[in-house]
Scaffold this motif. Structure first.
Motif, short mmCIF file in Angstrom:
data_model
loop_
_atom_site.label_atom_id
_atom_site.label_comp_id
_atom_site.label_asym_id
_atom_site.label_seq_id
_atom_site.Cartn_x
_atom_site.Cartn_y
_atom_site.Cartn_z
N LYS A 1 51.06 56.20 6.21
CA LYS A 1 51.61 56.68 4.95
C LYS A 1 52.00 58.15 5.10
CE LYS A 1 48.66 53.56 2.22
NZ LYS A 1 48.06 53.34 0.90
N CYS B 1 53.94 53.76 -4.32
CA CYS B 1 52.52 54.10 -4.35
C CYS B 1 51.75 53.57 -3.15
CB CYS B 1 51.88 53.64 -5.66
SG CYS B 1 51.90 51.87 -5.94
N GLU B 2 52.10 52.38 -2.66
CA GLU B 2 51.38 51.84 -1.50
C GLU B 2 51.74 52.53 -0.19
OE1 GLU B 2 52.69 47.65 -2.36
OE2 GLU B 2 52.85 48.94 -4.12
N SER C 1 51.15 59.05 0.97
CA SER C 1 49.83 59.57 1.30
C SER C 1 49.09 60.04 0.05
CB SER C 1 49.96 60.72 2.30
OG SER C 1 50.89 61.69 1.85
N GLY D 1 49.53 58.55 -2.97
CA GLY D 1 49.26 57.39 -3.81
C GLY D 1 50.01 57.33 -5.11
N HIS D 2 50.94 58.26 -5.34
CA HIS D 2 51.73 58.20 -6.57
C HIS D 2 53.03 57.43 -6.34
CE1 HIS D 2 49.52 60.36 -9.64
NE2 HIS D 2 49.08 61.18 -8.68
N ARG E 1 44.21 48.07 -7.01
CA ARG E 1 44.26 49.27 -6.18
C ARG E 1 43.38 49.13 -4.95
NH1 ARG E 1 44.64 53.50 -11.32
NH2 ARG E 1 46.75 52.85 -11.89
N HIS F 1 45.56 49.23 -1.64
CA HIS F 1 45.27 50.58 -1.14
C HIS F 1 46.20 51.60 -1.81
CE1 HIS F 1 43.73 48.68 2.93
NE2 HIS F 1 43.06 48.27 1.86
N SER F 2 46.27 51.55 -3.13
CA SER F 2 47.29 52.33 -3.84
C SER F 2 46.74 53.24 -4.91
CB SER F 2 48.30 51.37 -4.48
OG SER F 2 47.66 50.56 -5.47
N PRO G 1 45.83 56.56 -6.78
CA PRO G 1 46.38 57.91 -6.63
C PRO G 1 45.34 58.86 -6.04
CG PRO G 1 45.93 57.42 -8.94
CD PRO G 1 45.74 56.15 -8.18
N GLY G 2 45.82 59.74 -5.15
CA GLY G 2 44.91 60.68 -4.50
C GLY G 2 44.48 61.82 -5.39
#
Length: 324
Positions: free
Chosen positions: A81, A118-119, A122, A124-125, A201, A205-206, A208-209
């Protein structure tokens, strides 16, 4: 006095009077495709749901084909990502390869692809991030590139879920300019900020960071805004419009059905699925009856397309009923 019970006396008359009927053709099954080989990872928060590598997609696609449902909705999970989500629109990206595999080996199964960053990012948005803000207009060209690349891979329908303003029109123009006038768009038009997305999520793996998605997904308190969002997507060229999630938003779905003469989809999302699975595993509910009731409610409210992780089970139950 009117005696409504006359038409409820036995199953024969109840069946004759039934206003809403589910059919396998109403259902779409979401699938998570992950980079790598020989992978079938269970999603712990979604019993019975897995991440598949392309070389093992046949294990789930054979079941889809046998079930008689209409198709699948693909979500890709890349190995790498970055800030711009470049694997989302790479010609050899995980989702592009999965689409090509499905259309080669299962040409009659309708293949819808989720379009969102998002996926693949890096952070996640769902869009380009600058100074902690999600930038709308700079995200649109990336969504267009992703849509065109998936159409080139063989996708039957593009389904943008990012909730950027103007993305339907931008994607429609990009598809048309690249010779894909015949590819329809199913817009996630009324997609609400929701706690019901939690298990998804994990699966995609999505998460948001940082922060949340409240600046682009809808406030769950707003029904009339949802109707305006749907109207805007229709004006921009959407062929199908969606309400997501399902159960807590049946009022929005029903109002949309009464307001627009358009095909409507609803997404029976991961949290709705997992709650049913958890309660059933504890013996608190009858899973088959609850799922049938939930999906019937969505169709009764106006959905032509029901996206659900229960699709394969529901198709099996419907076939059992048909054979009685």
């Amino acid at each position: 006095m009117q005696r409504f019970r006359r038409l409820r006396k036995n199953e024969t008359i109840r069946s004759m009077m039934r206003e809403t009927r589910l059919h396998p053709a109403d259902l779409i099954y979401p699938i998570f495709v992950i980079e790598g080989e020989n992978i079938k990872n269970p999603v712990n928060s979604m019993p019975g749901v897995y991440q598949y590598s392309v070389d093992r997609l046949n294990e789930i696609m054979d079941k889809v084909k046998e079930s008689g449902i209409s198709g699948v909705l693909l979500f890709g999970i890349p190995a790498c990502k970055d800030e711009m989500g470049t694997q989302a629109y790479a010609k050899d990206g995980i989702t592009q390869r999965a689409v090509t595999y499905i259309k080669k080996n299962y040409p009659d199964i309708y293949c819808i692809v989720d379009v969102c960053l998002c996926e693949y990012t890096s952070h996640g948005h769902c869009g380009v991030v600058r100074d902690g803000q999600i930038i709308n207009d700079e995200t649109l060209p990336l969504l267009c590139r992703m849509s065109v690349s998936l159409a080139e891979a063989g996708a039957d329908m593009i389904a943008p879920s990012d909730m950027m303003d103007g993305r339907v029109e931008a994607i429609r123009d990009a598809l048309d300019l690249n010779g894909f006038e015949g590819i329809p768009i199913m817009a996630y038009s009324a997609k609400f900020v929701s706690a019901y997305y939690g298990p998804f999520r994990d699966a995609a793996h999505s998460a948001p960071g940082f922060g949340d998605r409240k600046s682009y997904q809808m406030d769950f308190a707003n029904g009339q805004e949802a109707i305006r969002e749907i109207a805007s997507d229709i004006e921009e060229g959407a062929d199908v419009v969606m309400v997501k999630p399902g159960l807590a938003y049946l009022d929005v779905l029903k109002e949309a059905a009464l307001t627009f003469e358009m095909p409507l989809a609803v997404y029976n999302v991961s949290g709705e699925y997992s709650m049913v699975k958890a309660a059933a595993a504890n013996g608190w509910i009858d899973e088959r009856r609850i799922v049938t009731e939930n999906l019937t409610a969505m169709k009764r409210a106006g959905a032509k397309i029901i996206i659900t992780y229960h699709a394969l089970d529901m198709a099996e139950w419907l076939e059992e009923e048909r054979r009685k």
